[in-house]
Design a protein around this motif. Structure first.
Motif, PDB file in Angstrom:
ATOM      1  N   LYS A  68     -22.349 -15.552   8.750  1.00 14.25           N
ATOM      2  CA  LYS A  68     -21.209 -16.416   8.441  1.00 14.25           C
ATOM      3  C   LYS A  68     -19.871 -15.784   8.813  1.00 14.25           C
TER       4      LYS A  68
ATOM      5  N   GLN B  72     -17.096 -17.045  12.080  1.00 12.38           N
ATOM      6  CA  GLN B  72     -15.673 -17.326  11.907  1.00 12.38           C
ATOM      7  C   GLN B  72     -14.822 -16.732  13.028  1.00 12.38           C
TER       8      GLN B  72
ATOM      9  N   GLU C  84     -20.532 -25.890  10.027  1.00 11.13           N
ATOM     10  CA  GLU C  84     -19.825 -24.704   9.578  1.00 11.13           C
ATOM     11  C   GLU C  84     -18.334 -25.004   9.433  1.00 11.13           C
TER      12      GLU C  84
END
Length: 972
Positions: free
Chosen positions: A177, A181, A197
């Motif tokens: 995760k 980003q 996401e």
């Protein structure tokens, strides 16, 4: 039978991969390493399972128009008739699932990070396939794997392995995760409500976001390219779960959009996977080494302001600081490489489109895999590829090559900057980045194809040039006009709008498409040895030229020592050209075992050596940087001390090994350690493997006596031989080998015993209380007071010299024996057993017939002289001390051969009166004499009662210098 046949095939394949394919084309890569490089995986990955499969994939955003581009290869599928089906090989590693189409890898291939797989389901098997797995990724990509052929149990084993590996990777999902980003592709889809996401903040990008990207975004249709990639990501996944199709390669060839360029670069070269696995390592490297300095950092600072100075970011503190941080972090992570020329230009280019962390990991992959050896001290990779390029020019453009050779044009001077800076310093950045797009996708062959294309496009003009200057001028002019029309006079608009850069790409990738990776590999293998030899010679001369001065080692010996040292260093370190290759303790001992007669190398014995062993003491003393390793300069300086010819200096060098506090004092433990180390060093002589000069002289004397007897017998007792009579030396003479060896052994053991007794007897007391008073109080302790812990003593340099000079064997050890046992000039390829048998020494004694004949002549002259004095008794002749106390045997007719001679192996013959005078006058009575003679003991008592200043003055002056001179005078 089919089962056993399959087992046989698998066994043969395994053997070929593990044994036969360990090295291919001289690259030294194992099958696993080549697999990782092929699919851009981290080096630690290993194949867990592999199988042949038929693959079908789709996306939640796929449409019918896209499906029509698929290839229909099987008629038994029930899916949509336009679904794309691909047959190929599926590989499972610890962290990846890899697929490659068997027809053409560009049709379909992917490298899925297992953390991106959300779900795996088993579907009902059909008639054609015995196992079907359905995978779903976080990018809403649906992949079906149809296992066909082979043994059903193998397919089941693959499914079981996949399940186990997925479970092991569950802990890595938490890394995914935060990584996502940082990917602009995920941000792009998230903002357009395509991705599940949530990416709220714009991912970090390159300096181009603040200082603008090179080129005109409107002219390059940047927004349109972003839209094409957006559509591609929807249907084929993105970043860690992207499926590569022919469209992927087409989009790269037309030029990447500025905002996605950095991400696609790191995806193509594989640095994205390293960045995922090592999150936070870049920042940790900077924080852990903050404020530290190194040679690499000093070099970095010099080049920072010379990195793409035409780009605005590198005229500002912010851009310079980003460049500094990436280069510094790389130098700390790769100390054997550090920083090398042109690396700053490449990193400066990467930082325009990448964040610092992205650029850092891309640089690591670039240096380690894509162009290994380009950025090293020796630049061996670049020099090798220059030779490969010349060979390709000779093959593909023979007319131009003949012109280049005829006019002695140095092609490498022209092409070296192209390869070293990846064209970034040669052509305008906007075009250099287009080449980098393809370079990261296809690898180093692009550099050769473009270089050949440049020469081909300018062939007519280059054939007119007759020197290097004109040749370079033509190329520079061409680079400055890459945006102009290649065919300005063409009647067709299409050709008039074709720029020279577009023409260059067409020539490079069409006309030179046959220059593939295999071709380059073959040329590299052909020229690798020659290039390495040339580089090795150059590096050797350079390093030797900058070595510290070593007056005891000749220039020719330096060459041999250099080769011997680097034979202990791994070849990979040399090719990296670190210039600071070092050896550990094990290699150090192996090195010494090849040049020193008293060092043996046995792996188990070396590892079991105690920490205070003499070899470890040497190693630690020579380690100037306290790094636990020795550089060539360290080793050379140490050897120079070890082979010191001056006796006094040699003793001082040995003393300093134990003077750990550098206060001219060696304590009780140090004295004991010296005695043990002297026993270790003298092992070859103590065990009779080698002969020192004293024993050699004794052997020569014994041989001379035997020859004299034979000469006398042959003359029938005639005592007046002609001095010019030729002396016939026999082919072989028997000597008492066992006796001589035993006497030498006894002498070395006695020398060790004398050393420790005398060292403690004349050691200086640490306290003001005098040792002689303690002796007077308790006569029983007179032999053990020096060992009493309550009375600490020390040995200074002057006393150490005195103790050594008092023993004939140890004095000879430091003056010549030790030095003669170190063979620094021994050729590297000599198969030589340093532990020579004493029989070899005896068998070779008669080889120097002249020396033995001279000794016989001396005895004959002596005999004639004695007989001329009315048959007077034979007297002993004493040889010079400079001949290591060589002796003369007296010859008496009628006496037995084993009668003891007065010179006994070269020991100095002086009467007791002279000996007492010498010891009393110069304070050199050491050991047994002091205990036997009361008058000498009284003088020693006076010596001990002297104050420290007078005693030190006496030790430094009379004992070290005058005492030595008087001793030589008495011996003469």
């Amino acid at each position: 039978m089919a089962f056993f046949a399959n087992l046989k095939d698998r066994a043969i394949n395994t053997f070929n991969e593990v044994i036969l394919d360990r090295k291919v084309g001289g690259d030294g890569l194992t099958a696993e390493q080549k697999f990782c490089q092929k699919f851009k995986l981290p080096e630690e990955e290993r194949i867990v399972q592999e199988s042949n499969v038929v693959l079908v994939y789709s996306s939640d955003h796929s449409d019918t128009r896209t499906k029509k581009h698929g290839q229909r290869r099987y008629n038994s599928f029930e899916e949509d008739e336009y679904e794309a089906h691909f047959q190929g090989r599926l590989y499972l590693t610890q962290h990846f699932l890899i697929f490659k189409d068997s027809h053409d890898y560009r049709d379909c291939s992917f490298t899925l990070q297992l953390s991106t797989i959300k779900k795996v389901e088993r579907e009902m098997a059909s008639f054609d396939f015995n196992l079907t797995l359905a995978l779903t990724t976080i990018s809403k990509l649906h992949i079906k794997l149809y296992f066909s052929g082979g043994i059903r149990s193998d397919n089941e084993r693959f499914a079981q392995s996949l399940s186990m590996v997925l479970k092991k990777n569950q802990s890595n999902i938490k890394k995914l995760k935060p990584f996502i980003q940082t990917c602009y592709s995920e941000y792009l889809l998230s903002k357009n409500n395509v991705s599940n996401e949530v990416v709220e903040n714009t991912p970090p990008g390159g300096l181009g976001l603040a200082f603008k990207f090179p080129g005109n975004a409107k002219e390059s249709k940047d927004k349109f390219k972003v839209k094409l990639w957006f559509d591609f990501f929807k249907e084929n996944g993105r970043n860690l779960s992207l499926v590569k199709t022919p469209m992927f390669y087409k989009l790269i060839r037309v030029g990447l959009p500025n905002r996605l360029r950095g991400e696609i670069w790191e995806l193509c070269c594989g640095s994205m996977y390293l960045r995922l696995d090592h999150q936070g390592e870049y920042d940790k490297l900077l924080s852990d080494n903050k404020g530290k300095m190194s040679v690499a950092i000093e070099e970095i600072e010099k080049d920072l302001n010379r990195s793409l100075p035409e780009y605005a970011a590198y005229q500002s503190p912010g851009g310079i600081e980003s460049l500094r941080k990436v280069l510094t972090a790389f130098s700390w992570r790769n100390p054997e490489v550090g920083y090398c020329q042109a690396m700053n230009i490449v990193v400066a280019a990467l930082l325009i489109y990448m964040s610092e962390e992205q650029a850092f990991w891309s640089l690591n992959v670039l240096c380690d895999r894509i162009v290994p050896g380009y950025y090293s001290k020796t630049m061996y990779g670049t020099l090798l590829d220059q030779r490969v390029f010349e060979s390709l020019v000779q093959t593909t453009m023979p007319v131009l090559w003949e012109h280049i050779c005829k006019n002695d044009i140095q092609l490498s001077v022209v092409s070296l900057p192209w390869f070293l800076s990846l064209y970034l310093s040669s052509m305008p950045l906007v075009y250099a980045f287009r080449i980098l797009d393809i370079f990261f996708m296809q690898g180093p062959k692009v550099l050769f194809q473009v270089a050949l294309g440049i020469l081909k496009a300018n062939g007519d003009e280059l054939l007119k040039s007759e020197d290097d200057g004109t040749f370079i001028s033509v190329i520079k002019e061409y680079f400055l006009n890459l945006d102009t029309s290649a065919f300005p006079n063409s009647p067709q608009l299409k050709f008039r709008n074709t720029t020279k850069f577009q023409e260059l790409l067409g020539i490079s990738f069409k006309e030179f498409a046959n220059i593939d990776d295999e071709t380059i590999k073959q040329h590299r293998s052909k020229h690798r040895d020659t290039i390495f030899q040339n580089i090795s010679t150059f590096v050797k001369r350079t390093e030797i030229r900058h070595l510290p001065k070593t007056p005891n080692i000749s220039q020719s010996t330096l060459d041999i020592l250099y080769d011997r040292f680097y034979s202990q260093v791994e070849v990979s370190n040399i090719t990296k050209g670190s210039g600071s290759s070092t050896v550990d303790f094990k290699s150090f001992v192996k090195f010494l075992s090849e040049v020193c007669d008293w060092v043996r190398f046995e792996k188990g014995e070396v590892e079991a050596l105690p920490g205070d062993h003499f070899l470890k003491r040497l190693f630690k003393s020579w380690d100037s940087e306290n790094q636990g390793t020795l550089s060539f300069a360290d080793l050379l300086v140490g050897l120079n001390l070890l082979v010191e010819a001056d006796l006094m200096t040699a003793m001082s060098n040995f003393f300093k090994l134990y003077d750990v506090k550098h206060n001219n004092k060696i304590d009780r433990e140090g004295i004991l350690r010296i005695s043990e180390d002297l026993l270790y060093i003298t092992t070859p002589w103590k065990e009779g493997h080698l002969l020192d000069e004293i024993t050699r002289t004794a052997v020569e004397n014994e041989v001379a006596d035997a020859v004299l007897k034979k000469q006398t017998a042959s003359k029938d007792g005639d005592a007046h031989e002609n001095e010019n009579t030729e002396i016939d030396l026999p082919a072989h003479i028997e000597v008492n080998k066992e006796k001589l060896a035993a006497e030498q052994t006894e002498r070395y053991l006695q020398a060790a015993s004398n050393f420790i007794n005398r060292a403690f007897e004349y050691a200086q007391p640490e306290e003001d209380e005098l040792l002689i008073k303690d002796l007077a109080i308790d006569e029983k302790l007179k032999h053990n007071v020096a060992l009493d812990p309550s009375h600490p003593v020390y040995l200074n340099l002057a006393t150490f010299r005195m103790v050594i000079l008092a023993d004939e064997t140890y004095e000879l050890l430091f003056s010549s024996t030790l030095r003669d046992s170190i063979h620094l000039d021994r050729p590297l390829d000599t198969a030589f057993d340093p532990m020579r048998n004493i029989r070899d020494m005896f068998d070779g004694l008669l080889a120097d017939g002249k020396k033995v004949a001279n000794k016989v002549r001396m005895r004959m002259d002596s005999r004639a002289s004695q007989q001329s004095h009315d048959g007077s008794s034979s007297s002993s002749l004493r040889s010079s001390r400079t001949k290591a106390a060589s002796t003369m045997a007296t010859s008496r007719e009628g006496e037995e051969e084993d009668e003891e001679r007065d010179d006994d192996f070269g020991a100095i013959s002086i009467d007791e009166k002279d000996k007492d005078m010498l010891l009393a006058t110069e304070a050199q009575s050491l050991g047994d004499t002091a205990q036997r003679r009361p008058d000498i003991k009284e003088q020693l008592k006076k010596l001990h009662e002297m104050d420290s200043e007078s005693k030190e003055k006496l030790a430094d002056g009379a004992l070290a210098d005058k005492g030595k001179e008087n001793l030589i005078e008495f011996e003469s």
